[in-house]
Write a protein that holds these residues in place. Structure first.
Motif, PDB file in Angstrom:
ATOM      1  N   GLY A 242      39.109  31.949  33.063  1.00 42.62           N
ATOM      2  CA  GLY A 242      39.625  32.812  34.119  1.00 42.62           C
ATOM      3  C   GLY A 242      39.523  34.292  33.843  1.00 42.62           C
ATOM      4  N   THR A 243      38.915  34.681  32.719  1.00 36.46           N
ATOM      5  CA  THR A 243      38.854  36.102  32.376  1.00 36.46           C
ATOM      6  C   THR A 243      38.173  36.924  33.467  1.00 36.46           C
ATOM      7  OG1 THR A 243      38.879  35.660  29.989  1.00 36.46           O
ATOM      8  CG2 THR A 243      37.988  37.777  30.702  1.00 36.46           C
ATOM      9  N   SER A 244      37.128  36.398  34.081  1.00 37.26           N
ATOM     10  CA  SER A 244      36.391  37.147  35.115  1.00 37.26           C
ATOM     11  C   SER A 244      36.742  36.732  36.531  1.00 37.26           C
ATOM     12  CB  SER A 244      34.880  37.006  34.890  1.00 37.26           C
ATOM     13  OG  SER A 244      34.484  37.603  33.682  1.00 37.26           O
ATOM     14  N   THR A 245      37.754  35.883  36.677  1.00 35.95           N
ATOM     15  CA  THR A 245      38.116  35.422  38.018  1.00 35.95           C
ATOM     16  C   THR A 245      38.550  36.576  38.919  1.00 35.95           C
ATOM     17  OG1 THR A 245      38.756  33.246  37.182  1.00 35.95           O
ATOM     18  CG2 THR A 245      39.640  33.894  39.317  1.00 35.95           C
ATOM     19  N   THR A 246      39.332  37.504  38.381  1.00 39.06           N
ATOM     20  CA  THR A 246      39.780  38.641  39.189  1.00 39.06           C
ATOM     21  C   THR A 246      38.602  39.485  39.641  1.00 39.06           C
ATOM     22  OG1 THR A 246      41.932  38.719  38.095  1.00 39.06           O
ATOM     23  CG2 THR A 246      41.190  40.727  39.192  1.00 39.06           C
ATOM     24  N   ALA A 247      37.644  39.729  38.738  1.00 32.67           N
ATOM     25  CA  ALA A 247      36.467  40.527  39.094  1.00 32.67           C
ATOM     26  C   ALA A 247      35.660  39.842  40.193  1.00 32.67           C
ATOM     27  CB  ALA A 247      35.599  40.764  37.861  1.00 32.67           C
ATOM     28  N   ALA A 248      35.516  38.523  40.098  1.00 30.37           N
ATOM     29  CA  ALA A 248      34.780  37.785  41.127  1.00 30.37           C
ATOM     30  C   ALA A 248      35.543  37.788  42.445  1.00 30.37           C
ATOM     31  CB  ALA A 248      34.531  36.359  40.658  1.00 30.37           C
ATOM     32  N   ASN A 249      36.852  37.604  42.387  1.00 28.25           N
ATOM     33  CA  ASN A 249      37.658  37.657  43.613  1.00 28.25           C
ATOM     34  C   ASN A 249      37.559  39.021  44.284  1.00 28.25           C
ATOM     35  OD1 ASN A 249      38.856  35.107  44.066  1.00 28.25           O
ATOM     36  ND2 ASN A 249      40.299  35.428  42.396  1.00 28.25           N
ATOM     37  N   ASP A 250      37.590  40.084  43.497  1.00 27.99           N
ATOM     38  CA  ASP A 250      37.464  41.430  44.050  1.00 27.99           C
ATOM     39  C   ASP A 250      36.117  41.606  44.753  1.00 27.99           C
ATOM     40  OD1 ASP A 250      39.962  42.067  43.103  1.00 27.99           O
ATOM     41  OD2 ASP A 250      39.243  43.236  41.385  1.00 27.99           O
ATOM     42  N   ALA A 251      35.058  41.059  44.154  1.00 28.91           N
ATOM     43  CA  ALA A 251      33.725  41.184  44.752  1.00 28.91           C
ATOM     44  C   ALA A 251      33.632  40.443  46.071  1.00 28.91           C
ATOM     45  CB  ALA A 251      32.669  40.657  43.784  1.00 28.91           C
ATOM     46  N   LEU A 252      34.439  39.385  46.214  1.00 24.84           N
ATOM     47  CA  LEU A 252      34.383  38.543  47.413  1.00 24.84           C
ATOM     48  C   LEU A 252      35.636  38.700  48.268  1.00 24.84           C
ATOM     49  CD1 LEU A 252      33.048  35.302  45.669  1.00 24.84           C
ATOM     50  CD2 LEU A 252      31.711  36.989  46.958  1.00 24.84           C
ATOM     51  N   ALA A 253      36.271  39.857  48.196  1.00 25.66           N
ATOM     52  CA  ALA A 253      37.567  40.068  48.847  1.00 25.66           C
ATOM     53  C   ALA A 253      37.532  39.809  50.349  1.00 25.66           C
ATOM     54  CB  ALA A 253      38.058  41.492  48.575  1.00 25.66           C
ATOM     55  N   ASP A 254      36.409  40.070  50.992  1.00 17.74           N
ATOM     56  CA  ASP A 254      36.333  39.877  52.445  1.00 17.74           C
ATOM     57  C   ASP A 254      35.554  38.617  52.825  1.00 17.74           C
ATOM     58  OD1 ASP A 254      33.910  40.783  51.538  1.00 17.74           O
ATOM     59  OD2 ASP A 254      33.583  42.212  53.172  1.00 17.74           O
ATOM     60  N   VAL A 255      35.397  37.704  51.850  1.00 19.12           N
ATOM     61  CA  VAL A 255      34.656  36.466  52.085  1.00 19.12           C
ATOM     62  C   VAL A 255      35.561  35.282  51.748  1.00 19.12           C
ATOM     63  CG1 VAL A 255      32.657  35.079  51.411  1.00 19.12           C
ATOM     64  CG2 VAL A 255      32.481  37.582  51.476  1.00 19.12           C
ATOM     65  N   ALA A 256      35.680  34.334  52.654  1.00 13.20           N
ATOM     66  CA  ALA A 256      36.442  33.117  52.352  1.00 13.20           C
ATOM     67  C   ALA A 256      35.718  32.354  51.252  1.00 13.20           C
ATOM     68  CB  ALA A 256      36.572  32.263  53.603  1.00 13.20           C
ATOM     69  N   HIS A 257      36.427  32.030  50.166  1.00 17.94           N
ATOM     70  CA  HIS A 257      35.766  31.409  49.024  1.00 17.94           C
ATOM     71  C   HIS A 257      36.776  30.657  48.160  1.00 17.94           C
ATOM     72  CE1 HIS A 257      37.317  35.214  47.398  1.00 17.94           C
ATOM     73  NE2 HIS A 257      37.349  34.606  46.221  1.00 17.94           N
TER      74      HIS A 257
END
Length: 301
Positions: A242-257
């Motif tokens: 989960g170390t990069s989960t926040t970074a990935a979530n931020d990149a996809l903030a406006d995309v349902a994922h």
């Protein structure tokens, strides 16, 4: 094949001949490997002994004097033990330097938990301005070390005994697309690539390869998700899950994922074993990854 650590020693020794501002600071680890470089540059290859806080302090002082210090020891002694010096002597002073670790999360299980560092990248995430490279092959380690030494910023290069069979042409910035598909997107970090490719064999998924995880290449992840039928993302990292989960979530903030972060568990394994046994116990071997991935993708349908 040589190891990433072998390649680091050989590459940095050559770079000392080429760049008069470069210095290497050691804390006993890899001292013998740098014997030749020390004879050639006794004022720029410094061994401080088993004093990791001093290792960072000396490197910080060199950086303030305009040098480019490369500091090296096991990850647990380079990031975790002297974390205050990392934070203050480099971040607070706003100077650059290169940290090059060995040992990864559990490369030497016989050394016990003192020599394991699954939380090093997550810990650096609490600080600003650090570039983090995680090579998956000695050739990539050489490229990323050269890239790091040439700059003026703060860089962490995380080396491991675990290696992919082949190195790729990495540039110190982008995620590389190594497999095309439409039923999800996988991000394999450094030495996890071969296991991820084996685990996803026959699946209709895109596999991205990351050897630079900070800054995180959110643009490449967004592009891959946009081209897939399903916006399921699986991150497979060789350190804390989960170390990069926040970074990935931020990149996809406006995309349902949906995101599944796989990596090393917070639960301590109180056994020695081997590197391969630790990989299996953490569920990061190809077979167990396949089972975990299939379950996640199946729940999304």
């Amino acid at each position: 094949m040589d190891t990433m650590r072998d390649r680091f020693i050989a590459t940095t020794s050559r770079l000392l001949d080429e760049d008069a501002r470069l210095a290497v600071v050691l804390a006993e680890i890899s001292r013998d490997g740098f014997d030749g470089a020390h004879r050639g540059h006794p004022d720029r290859v410094i061994n401080v002994g088993i004093r990791e806080q001093l290792l960072l302090g000396v490197g910080g002082g060199m950086a303030l004097a305009g040098m480019r210090p490369v500091m090296h020891t096991f990850a647990s002694f380079l990031v975790e033990r002297p974390f205050e010096q990392v934070k203050l002597d480099f971040g607070h002073q706003d100077v650059g330097g290169v940290l090059v670790s060995a040992g990864a999360s559990y490369d030497w299980p016989a050394g016990g938990f003192t020599h394991m560092s699954p939380g090093d990248v997550a810990l650096l995430d609490t600080l600003e301005g650090w570039t983090v490279h995680v090579p998956g092959h000695p050739d990539e380690a050489e490229s990323l070390i050269r890239h790091a030494v040439a700059g003026d910023d703060r860089v962490y290069v995380r080396l491991s005994l675990q290696s992919n069979a082949q190195g790729l042409d990495v540039d110190g910035a982008r995620l590389l697309r190594v497999r095309e598909g439409h039923a999800g997107v996988f991000v394999a970090v450094g030495p996890m690539l071969d296991n991820v490719l084996a685990a996803t064999e026959g699946l209709d998924v895109t596999v991205l390869y990351a050897t630079t995880v900070r800054p995180f290449d959110g643009e490449a992840l967004r592009a891959a998700v946009a081209g897939a039928r399903a916006s399921d993302v699986v991150l497979v990292e060789p350190y804390l899950a989960g170390t990069s989960t926040t970074a990935a979530n931020d990149a996809l903030a406006d995309v349902a994922h949906r995101i599944l972060g796989l990596g090393v568990s917070r639960e301590e394994l109180r056994r020695y074993g081997s590197l391969d046994e630790h990989l299996a116990a953490q569920g990061l071997d190809a077979q167990t990854l396949r089972e975990r991935i299939s379950g996640f993708l199946g729940r999304g349908r």
